[in-house]
Write a protein that holds these residues in place. Sequence first.
Motif, PDB file in Angstrom:
ATOM      1  N   GLY A  23      63.186  14.956  71.242  1.00  0.00           N
ATOM      2  CA  GLY A  23      61.879  15.596  71.226  1.00  0.00           C
ATOM      3  C   GLY A  23      61.890  16.865  72.054  1.00  0.00           C
ATOM      4  O   GLY A  23      62.812  17.122  72.838  1.00  0.00           O
ATOM      5  N   LYS A  24      60.849  17.662  71.880  1.00  0.00           N
ATOM      6  CA  LYS A  24      60.718  18.939  72.583  1.00  0.00           C
ATOM      7  C   LYS A  24      59.584  18.861  73.591  1.00  0.00           C
ATOM      8  O   LYS A  24      58.738  17.968  73.526  1.00  0.00           O
ATOM      9  CB  LYS A  24      60.466  20.058  71.569  1.00  0.00           C
ATOM     10  N   THR A  30      58.211  12.517  74.204  1.00  0.00           N
ATOM     11  CA  THR A  30      59.658  12.706  74.256  1.00  0.00           C
ATOM     12  C   THR A  30      60.280  11.421  74.770  1.00  0.00           C
ATOM     13  O   THR A  30      59.657  10.674  75.533  1.00  0.00           O
ATOM     14  CB  THR A  30      60.069  13.876  75.174  1.00  0.00           C
TER      15      THR A  30
END
Length: 204
Positions: A23-24, A30
């Motif tokens: 994830g970002k 995330t």
Amino acid sequence: MKLPIEASDDDGILTKNGTMIYGKEDDAVTIGVQPLKDETGNVSFEGVRTLITINESTASKEYTFAYDLPEGYSLITAKDYYRDIIDNEAVNENDYDTGEVYIVNKDNVIDTVIDAAWAVDANGNDVDTYYVVNGNILTQVVNFDEKTTFPVIADPSAWKIAKLVVLAYAAGDAKKYARHIGGSFKNLCEIILGIDTIKSQCKF
């Protein structure tokens, strides 16, 4: 262990400390995965820490992990594992309902311990959280609300027992020892092996 759907479409980024991040930063969630390994005396530990970072209120409250277990293995809550003691002896059920989840083999021997669910918000306040077990599926429910300050961190960590279980069962029926010390498997290990402290939360 398969990661929740929130991480399934991401290839992940390997950090310098060996943690895979899925994830970002601007994602609602995330997920970080970190392998764990340690050896203390005659006891070997191998495990995995899964850090769920919930960044906003639009994120899911449920994170589901599917376990691909060998034939005859299963997931079971501590409460269900000690069910015969709870039902047949005059004990406090809460002493055995530790919140842990075990992976047991076909002989009902504990192979892996998943630590009790926990979650905290950005202010360090506990967030209500618990596991739901359905077959080989483990779901962590994180009940954040309008009072929660994000991000929220949850950590369903699991540690595999390489030598410990063999020693415990060589000493006798693990449930027999549990009658005297409550349901925590971690406490059971300390009693049998004389270990003062088994490192908490898998932070080796």
